[in-house]
Enzyme design. Sequence first.
Site, PDB file in Angstrom:
ATOM      1  N   LYS A   1       0.842  -1.197   0.000  1.00  0.00           N
ATOM      2  CA  LYS A   1       0.000   0.000   0.000  1.00  0.00           C
ATOM      3  C   LYS A   1       0.874   1.242   0.000  1.00  0.00           C
ATOM      4  O   LYS A   1       1.521   1.563   1.000  1.00  0.00           O
ATOM      5  CB  LYS A   1      -0.921   0.042   1.224  1.00  0.00           C
TER       6      LYS A   1
ATOM      7  N   GLU B   1       9.822   1.117  10.670  1.00  0.00           N
ATOM      8  CA  GLU B   1      10.773   2.221  10.448  1.00  0.00           C
ATOM      9  C   GLU B   1      10.001   3.496  10.710  1.00  0.00           C
ATOM     10  O   GLU B   1       9.191   3.905   9.875  1.00  0.00           O
ATOM     11  CB  GLU B   1      11.266   2.204   8.992  1.00  0.00           C
TER      12      GLU B   1
ATOM     13  N   CYS C   1      12.950  11.248   7.564  1.00  0.00           N
ATOM     14  CA  CYS C   1      12.993  10.640   8.902  1.00  0.00           C
ATOM     15  C   CYS C   1      14.327  10.877   9.590  1.00  0.00           C
ATOM     16  O   CYS C   1      14.395  11.084  10.784  1.00  0.00           O
ATOM     17  CB  CYS C   1      12.718   9.151   8.803  1.00  0.00           C
TER      18      CYS C   1
ATOM     19  N   GLU D   1       8.834  15.696  16.183  1.00  0.00           N
ATOM     20  CA  GLU D   1       9.318  15.530  14.809  1.00  0.00           C
ATOM     21  C   GLU D   1       8.528  16.519  13.949  1.00  0.00           C
ATOM     22  O   GLU D   1       7.358  16.294  13.638  1.00  0.00           O
ATOM     23  CB  GLU D   1       9.083  14.106  14.306  1.00  0.00           C
TER      24      GLU D   1
HETATM   25  P1  NAD Z   1       2.050   8.137   7.996  1.00  0.00           P
HETATM   26  O1  NAD Z   1       2.322   7.258   9.170  1.00  0.00           O
HETATM   27  O2  NAD Z   1       0.997   9.153   8.096  1.00  0.00           O
HETATM   28  O3  NAD Z   1       1.667   7.220   6.732  1.00  0.00           O
HETATM   29  C1  NAD Z   1       2.491   6.160   6.332  1.00  0.00           C
HETATM   30  C2  NAD Z   1       1.648   5.150   5.587  1.00  0.00           C
HETATM   31  O4  NAD Z   1       0.704   4.592   6.502  1.00  0.00           O
HETATM   32  C3  NAD Z   1       0.832   5.742   4.447  1.00  0.00           C
HETATM   33  O5  NAD Z   1       0.795   4.812   3.388  1.00  0.00           O
HETATM   34  C4  NAD Z   1      -0.532   5.906   5.075  1.00  0.00           C
HETATM   35  O6  NAD Z   1      -1.593   5.903   4.146  1.00  0.00           O
HETATM   36  C5  NAD Z   1      -0.581   4.673   5.960  1.00  0.00           C
HETATM   37  N1  NAD Z   1      -1.569   4.731   7.036  1.00  0.00           N
HETATM   38  C6  NAD Z   1      -2.060   5.824   7.682  1.00  0.00           C
HETATM   39  N2  NAD Z   1      -2.967   5.443   8.619  1.00  0.00           N
HETATM   40  C7  NAD Z   1      -3.029   4.094   8.575  1.00  0.00           C
HETATM   41  C8  NAD Z   1      -3.771   3.119   9.294  1.00  0.00           C
HETATM   42  N3  NAD Z   1      -4.623   3.453  10.249  1.00  0.00           N
HETATM   43  N4  NAD Z   1      -3.583   1.827   8.991  1.00  0.00           N
HETATM   44  C9  NAD Z   1      -2.701   1.460   8.042  1.00  0.00           C
HETATM   45  N5  NAD Z   1      -1.994   2.330   7.300  1.00  0.00           N
HETATM   46  C10 NAD Z   1      -2.144   3.636   7.567  1.00  0.00           C
HETATM   47  O7  NAD Z   1       3.448   8.757   7.599  1.00  0.00           O
HETATM   48  P2  NAD Z   1       3.791   9.736   6.385  1.00  0.00           P
HETATM   49  O8  NAD Z   1       3.286  11.102   6.679  1.00  0.00           O
HETATM   50  O9  NAD Z   1       3.412   9.117   5.080  1.00  0.00           O
HETATM   51  O10 NAD Z   1       5.391   9.736   6.452  1.00  0.00           O
HETATM   52  C11 NAD Z   1       6.086  10.497   7.363  1.00  0.00           C
HETATM   53  C12 NAD Z   1       6.552   9.656   8.534  1.00  0.00           C
HETATM   54  O11 NAD Z   1       7.290   8.549   8.059  1.00  0.00           O
HETATM   55  C13 NAD Z   1       7.490  10.441   9.425  1.00  0.00           C
HETATM   56  O12 NAD Z   1       7.213  10.156  10.784  1.00  0.00           O
HETATM   57  C14 NAD Z   1       8.861   9.887   9.027  1.00  0.00           C
HETATM   58  O13 NAD Z   1       9.836  10.044  10.003  1.00  0.00           O
HETATM   59  C15 NAD Z   1       8.537   8.464   8.749  1.00  0.00           C
HETATM   60  N6  NAD Z   1       9.570   7.844   7.906  1.00  0.00           N
HETATM   61  C16 NAD Z   1      10.444   6.951   8.466  1.00  0.00           C
HETATM   62  C17 NAD Z   1      11.452   6.383   7.694  1.00  0.00           C
HETATM   63  C18 NAD Z   1      12.434   5.398   8.269  1.00  0.00           C
HETATM   64  O14 NAD Z   1      13.102   4.703   7.513  1.00  0.00           O
HETATM   65  N7  NAD Z   1      12.554   5.290   9.587  1.00  0.00           N
HETATM   66  C19 NAD Z   1      11.575   6.734   6.338  1.00  0.00           C
HETATM   67  C20 NAD Z   1      10.675   7.664   5.812  1.00  0.00           C
HETATM   68  C21 NAD Z   1       9.665   8.201   6.601  1.00  0.00           C
END
Ligand code: NAD
Length: 491
Positions: free
Chosen positions: A192, A267, A302, A402
């Site tokens: 997804k 992650e 991140c 963050e």
């Molecule tokens: P997010 O958690 O809002 O969304 C991530 C994914 O989860 C998206 O595909 C979203 O549609 C999905 N999602 C949202 N709610 C959900 C639910 N209830 N059930 C299942 N899936 C759901 O994060 P974002 O805004 O897309 O990305 C930013 C975040 O990602 C930041 O916190 C960043 O630090 C983190 N990030 C971490 C890494 C790493 O390698 N550690 C890399 C990139 C981004």
Amino acid sequence: MVASIKPHRDDVGLADGLMLIDGRWTAAEGGQTWTHRHPATGEDVASFPVAGAADVDLAVRAARRAFDEGPWPRARATERIRVLRRIADLVRENGDELLKLQALDNSVPLTFGGVYGMSWAMVADVFDHHAGWVDKLAGETLPPYQGGDHLVMTLREPVGVVGAVVPWNAPLLLTAQKVAPALAAGCTIVLKPSEYATFSVLRLVKLIEEAGVPAGVINVVTGPGDPTGDALINHPMVNKLSFTGSRAVGRKIIEASANGFKRVSLELGGKSPALVFADADVGSAAAITMGTVTLGLSGQVCLAQTRALVHRDVAEEFLGMAEMIAGMVSYGNPFDPAVTSSPLINPRQLDRVLGLIAQGQADGARLVSGGTRGEGELAAGNFVAPTLFTDVTNDMSIAREEIFGPVLSVLTFRTPAEAVEKANNTPYGLSAGVWTEKGSLILWMASRLRAGVVWANTFNKFDPTSPFGGYKESGYGREGGRHGLEAYLDV
Ligand code: NAD
């Protein structure tokens, strides 16, 4: 500034998206769609299906069948290697188009594709690297501890159906980091992508399909967390959840994993420190640290080092250089080679970042530069000026949250012990930077910093062999290299 910031949709011949279920490109059963708005302009880019629970169920069942009955988990090593190498080749052949789609998704400037971690080159290398593992997934033969005439044999087997959920900020690389090890191990996948970065992922999946992955082995369900992600992570036929995203959704993943005892790798986010000692090359430290929060994705990364912990004696020098870098940032059309940095992903994130900046000022931090949203032709997009705060203390929200925007907070320290204490005073533990010429100090710091990766006198150097992941609430498990692959295998 550029004259026009209209994204070049026509450059890539973008058609409205469909999702892939059991080898068929399809709309959602209920016909719902999501229209993506470009972060730089607010204009509609194109739409794609919103998968409901019924669509997700079809995708998971297809992956289940492909795992239980299909050829992929039982394929000869040579076949899996051939397919993974072919994916790498196709990514190289179509790399420029993938990066353009990524810019249409999240507005990351095309010029940033020159950074290895954001490039098609690393995406291709991730598939090549995993092709190299396929014929090396051997078990062991163990001697019996108490003697006797039997032997113990271990097998390393694919974990099953993987539910992979990726964020929007590095959609191509983060998809590759999950799909490549899953395919190498012999798993099947339901992927997804984020609703804010779908088109580039759909194109990458099309290439994966073209490379000869059998129907049902990789499925893509598109749509937001509710309903699509929620239906995927809670589906009882999924064996493993691989998630990259925020801490808040990470918690939901852990809860959902209890249903069926799914394996989990997470992650999550970060609030990473860069520690700058008085003997360091302060100019490079300031330029690179300010760069991590302003260039490319404008701090929506991140591992961005958003807390600079600077030795008191060099704090003024650091601030001067960081302010200069802030002045060099250029916003606009991601297809313009002069543009260095992106807008924020959506209006909600714009409001959140501006709110945190206001809170920082209210808490008594001194705003050195930035803090405002884009004006004139930038006003239609989600732009925030590169923002530099000093006189920040660890209890302020700008030092704890963050922010995921172009905001650097500068704190000071006197001794290495104080620097470590401040650096570790956060629930996160993703990355850290150490800037000093003293090798012994680097090693001392690396052993005390609670972070999954510590860079010394550099930043963001990693490749497909490097394990990447967090300590504490930045997640668990590693992605990349042998450690990442293990998460897709059972013993
Ligand atoms: P997010 O958690 O809002 O969304 C991530 C994914 O989860 C998206 O595909 C979203 O549609 C999905 N999602 C949202 N709610 C959900 C639910 N209830 N059930 C299942 N899936 C759901 O994060 P974002 O805004 O897309 O990305 C930013 C975040 O990602 C930041 O916190 C960043 O630090 C983190 N990030 C971490 C890494 C790493 O390698 N550690 C890399 C990139 C981004």
